[in-house]
Write a protein that holds these residues in place. Structure first.
Motif, PDB file in Angstrom:
ATOM      1  N   ALA A  83      34.344  46.841   8.665  1.00  0.00           N
ATOM      2  CA  ALA A  83      33.668  45.936   7.452  1.00  0.00           C
ATOM      3  C   ALA A  83      34.495  46.206   6.187  1.00  0.00           C
ATOM      4  CB  ALA A  83      32.080  46.351   7.213  1.00  0.00           C
ATOM      5  N   ALA A  84      34.754  45.120   5.420  1.00  0.00           N
ATOM      6  CA  ALA A  84      35.093  45.432   4.053  1.00  0.00           C
ATOM      7  C   ALA A  84      34.252  45.968   2.919  1.00  0.00           C
ATOM      8  CB  ALA A  84      35.656  44.010   3.492  1.00  0.00           C
ATOM      9  N   PRO A 139      27.344  54.273   7.213  1.00  0.00           N
ATOM     10  CA  PRO A 139      28.136  55.015   8.315  1.00  0.00           C
ATOM     11  C   PRO A 139      28.582  54.133   9.303  1.00  0.00           C
ATOM     12  CG  PRO A 139      26.007  56.230   7.701  1.00  0.00           C
ATOM     13  CD  PRO A 139      25.947  54.809   7.193  1.00  0.00           C
ATOM     14  N   VAL A 140      29.802  54.438   9.857  1.00  0.00           N
ATOM     15  CA  VAL A 140      29.971  53.791  10.994  1.00  0.00           C
ATOM     16  C   VAL A 140      30.337  54.960  11.988  1.00  0.00           C
ATOM     17  CG1 VAL A 140      32.182  52.669  12.439  1.00  0.00           C
ATOM     18  CG2 VAL A 140      31.634  52.221  10.013  1.00  0.00           C
ATOM     19  N   ARG A 141      29.230  54.665  13.296  1.00  0.00           N
ATOM     20  CA  ARG A 141      29.274  56.052  14.361  1.00  0.00           C
ATOM     21  C   ARG A 141      30.013  55.833  15.534  1.00  0.00           C
ATOM     22  NH1 ARG A 141      25.189  59.489  12.664  1.00  0.00           N
ATOM     23  NH2 ARG A 141      24.117  58.557  10.963  1.00  0.00           N
ATOM     24  N   LEU A 142      30.244  56.970  16.338  1.00  0.00           N
ATOM     25  CA  LEU A 142      31.170  56.553  17.511  1.00  0.00           C
ATOM     26  C   LEU A 142      30.190  56.534  18.566  1.00  0.00           C
ATOM     27  CD1 LEU A 142      33.981  57.131  18.863  1.00  0.00           C
ATOM     28  CD2 LEU A 142      33.219  59.530  19.098  1.00  0.00           C
ATOM     29  N   MET A 143      30.717  55.471  19.469  1.00  0.00           N
ATOM     30  CA  MET A 143      29.823  55.448  20.741  1.00  0.00           C
ATOM     31  C   MET A 143      31.276  55.359  21.832  1.00  0.00           C
ATOM     32  SD  MET A 143      26.760  55.084  20.388  1.00  0.00           S
ATOM     33  CE  MET A 143      25.625  54.539  19.129  1.00  0.00           C
ATOM     34  N   TYR A 144      30.846  55.694  22.977  1.00  0.00           N
ATOM     35  CA  TYR A 144      31.725  55.794  24.055  1.00  0.00           C
ATOM     36  C   TYR A 144      31.895  54.379  24.867  1.00  0.00           C
ATOM     37  CZ  TYR A 144      31.203  60.800  23.367  1.00  0.00           C
ATOM     38  OH  TYR A 144      30.994  61.935  22.949  1.00  0.00           O
ATOM     39  N   GLY A 145      33.076  53.928  24.944  1.00  0.00           N
ATOM     40  CA  GLY A 145      33.458  53.019  25.833  1.00  0.00           C
ATOM     41  C   GLY A 145      34.928  52.494  25.756  1.00  0.00           C
ATOM     42  N   SER A 146      35.397  51.849  26.802  1.00  0.00           N
ATOM     43  CA  SER A 146      36.984  51.314  26.639  1.00  0.00           C
ATOM     44  C   SER A 146      37.071  50.126  25.709  1.00  0.00           C
ATOM     45  CB  SER A 146      37.297  51.186  28.003  1.00  0.00           C
ATOM     46  OG  SER A 146      36.752  50.400  28.871  1.00  0.00           O
ATOM     47  N   GLU A 147      36.081  49.093  25.914  1.00  0.00           N
ATOM     48  CA  GLU A 147      36.062  47.943  25.144  1.00  0.00           C
ATOM     49  C   GLU A 147      36.120  48.246  23.630  1.00  0.00           C
ATOM     50  OE1 GLU A 147      36.500  44.781  26.529  1.00  0.00           O
ATOM     51  OE2 GLU A 147      37.100  45.734  28.348  1.00  0.00           O
ATOM     52  N   PRO A 148      36.679  47.352  22.986  1.00  0.00           N
ATOM     53  CA  PRO A 148      36.445  47.458  21.416  1.00  0.00           C
ATOM     54  C   PRO A 148      35.312  46.736  20.954  1.00  0.00           C
ATOM     55  CG  PRO A 148      38.115  45.652  22.033  1.00  0.00           C
ATOM     56  CD  PRO A 148      37.873  46.505  23.141  1.00  0.00           C
ATOM     57  N   MET A 149      34.823  47.144  19.862  1.00  0.00           N
ATOM     58  CA  MET A 149      33.715  46.507  19.290  1.00  0.00           C
ATOM     59  C   MET A 149      34.015  45.569  18.266  1.00  0.00           C
ATOM     60  SD  MET A 149      30.368  46.833  19.490  1.00  0.00           S
ATOM     61  CE  MET A 149      28.953  46.026  18.401  1.00  0.00           C
ATOM     62  N   GLY A 173      26.836  45.706  15.100  1.00  0.00           N
ATOM     63  CA  GLY A 173      28.280  45.015  14.942  1.00  0.00           C
ATOM     64  C   GLY A 173      29.414  46.148  14.686  1.00  0.00           C
ATOM     65  N   PRO A 174      30.519  45.932  14.557  1.00  0.00           N
ATOM     66  CA  PRO A 174      31.548  46.990  14.102  1.00  0.00           C
ATOM     67  C   PRO A 174      31.505  47.649  12.512  1.00  0.00           C
ATOM     68  CG  PRO A 174      32.420  44.717  13.857  1.00  0.00           C
ATOM     69  CD  PRO A 174      31.131  44.562  14.678  1.00  0.00           C
ATOM     70  N   ASP A 175      30.499  46.964  12.067  1.00  0.00           N
ATOM     71  CA  ASP A 175      30.250  47.718  10.664  1.00  0.00           C
ATOM     72  C   ASP A 175      29.227  48.756  11.002  1.00  0.00           C
ATOM     73  OD1 ASP A 175      28.125  46.119  11.456  1.00  0.00           O
ATOM     74  OD2 ASP A 175      27.310  45.696   9.427  1.00  0.00           O
ATOM     75  N   ALA A 176      28.941  49.235  12.024  1.00  0.00           N
ATOM     76  CA  ALA A 176      27.811  50.270  12.304  1.00  0.00           C
ATOM     77  C   ALA A 176      28.408  51.315  13.378  1.00  0.00           C
ATOM     78  CB  ALA A 176      26.367  49.850  12.932  1.00  0.00           C
ATOM     79  N   ILE A 177      29.288  50.639  14.479  1.00  0.00           N
ATOM     80  CA  ILE A 177      29.754  51.584  15.319  1.00  0.00           C
ATOM     81  C   ILE A 177      31.201  51.471  15.813  1.00  0.00           C
ATOM     82  CG2 ILE A 177      27.381  51.931  16.472  1.00  0.00           C
ATOM     83  CD1 ILE A 177      28.449  50.028  18.771  1.00  0.00           C
ATOM     84  N   ALA A 178      31.855  52.323  16.420  1.00  0.00           N
ATOM     85  CA  ALA A 178      33.300  51.920  16.875  1.00  0.00           C
ATOM     86  C   ALA A 178      33.232  52.634  18.270  1.00  0.00           C
ATOM     87  CB  ALA A 178      34.282  52.623  16.178  1.00  0.00           C
ATOM     88  N   PHE A 179      34.167  52.056  19.164  1.00  0.00           N
ATOM     89  CA  PHE A 179      34.081  52.695  20.586  1.00  0.00           C
ATOM     90  C   PHE A 179      35.286  53.442  20.635  1.00  0.00           C
ATOM     91  CE2 PHE A 179      31.284  48.975  21.944  1.00  0.00           C
ATOM     92  CZ  PHE A 179      30.227  49.820  22.104  1.00  0.00           C
TER      93      PHE A 179
END
Length: 352
Positions: A74-75, A101-111, A169-175
């Motif tokens: 997010a900007a 915060p942007v938190r880490l989640m596990y996975g191979s696909e991008p958010m 969305g990507p403003d909250a988590i990243a994979f």
């Protein structure tokens, strides 16, 4: 042909044949004139019996598994970022933008999108798998984002004092595939960040070793090959070859343009491995072992006039050439048989 030229020729043959190859049908180089071999050799060494291995040592580098960039979702203004060297696990903070915060989640696909009720896809399954792993259940883990999924998301949002929207969305988590180690920051606190702009460079948290191996020796390091790694503190750790590169490159050293491939080693117990990132290590590759064989130093071999190889046996003050069959090369020695050879016999070698 001098012994020196013979050794060079043999070294080239071994490099082409690969480690552990039986050299029983080699083409003999031009033989040394018989007159040059007349008389006793300058030195002798005994034929020995024992185990012969084609194990080898390679210089490697201690590091971490994989490397990738995490881009902004997010900007806004970056006001916190995970410190270099830290390990971030599932549901922990990677960075914060405008206090979110942007938190880490596990996975191979991008958010890549904001998920809501009715959405479908692999990214939905990843979100549901992570929610379930964190204890937020009540839905079926599949590729459909249902109202039950949204309800679980709201419970997760409440636990982090976020607005309970039920969307994610990507403003909250990243994979990422697993826990990550922060290698370096791509931005500093106070910087403006946005979608597609690198915020962090991370790697896996698992310790691994990387090294390069000449293409001609690739057979030494197949996936699954057992190794022992000598660590910077002097200890040894067992492991195995986990991946072998498919593309060879000559590297950056102008003195060595030999095509090489990248090899990665994983440890049996990576949690016990200590050491500074990018520390030099030594990798001991466990090769084939021949048990209870006769062997001589490689430089004891002669090119015979009629083809093939032999050794110069010294007995009772006299020397004679004996043809031999060659087997495994390893540890500077070569397996030999035939010609009535037996343990303890003296064979000629060049002077030290």
């Amino acid at each position: 042909m001098s012994r020196r030229r013979l050794v060079v020729a043999l070294a080239a043959i071994v490099a082409v044949a690969g480690a552990g190859a039986a050299a029983t049908a080699l083409t003999a180089p031009e033989p040394r004139p018989v007159a040059e071999r007349s008389g006793l050799p300058p030195a002798t060494t005994p034929v020995t019996r024992g185990d012969l291995s084609d194990s080898s040592q390679q210089d490697g580098t201690l590091g971490y598994l994989g490397e990738r960039k995490i881009n902004g979702g997010a900007a806004g203004t970056l006001n916190w970022i995970a410190p270099t060297g830290s390990v971030v696990e599932r549901d922990e903070r990677l960075y914060e933008v405008d206090g979110r915060p942007v938190r880490l989640m596990y996975g191979s696909e991008p958010m890549y999108r904001t998920l809501k009720t009715g959405d479908e896809g692999k990214d939905v399954r990843q979100v549901e798998e992570n929610l379930a792993a964190l204890g937020y259940t009540g839905f079926t883990v599949d590729e459909e984002y249902t109202e039950k999924t949204a309800a679980a998301v709201k419970r997760w949002q409440k636990s982090h004092d976020l607005k309970r929207t039920g969307t994610l969305g990507p403003d909250a988590i990243a994979f990422a595939g697993s826990a990550v180690r922060v290698k370096e920051a791509g931005a500093a606190t106070g910087d403006q960040v946005g979608p597609g702009r690198p915020v962090l460079t991370v790697s896996g948290s698992e310790r691994v070793v990387g090294f390069k191996l000449p293409v001609a020796d690739a057979g030494r390091a197949k996936a699954g090959t057992r190794v022992t790694v000598e660590l910077p503190d002097g200890t040894r750790a067992p492991g195995k070859v986990s991946s072998v590169g498919r593309t060879a490159s000559a590297g950056d050293d102008p003195q060595d343009r030999t095509p090489k491939i990248d090899i990665t080693v994983s440890f049996d117990d990576p949690g016990k491995i200590k050491g500074v990132d990018q520390s030099p290590v030594v990798v001991n590759l466990t090769g084939e072992t021949r048990r209870n064989v006769l062997s001589v130093p490689v430089n004891a071999l002669l090119a015979l006039p009629g083809g093939g190889f032999g050794v110069q046996v010294v007995e009772n003050g006299r020397a004679r050439d004996v043809e031999v069959e060659l087997g495994m090369f390893g540890q500077g020695r070569v397996e030999v048989s035939g010609g009535g050879l037996r343990e303890g016999m003296k064979v000629g070698v060049p002077s030290a």
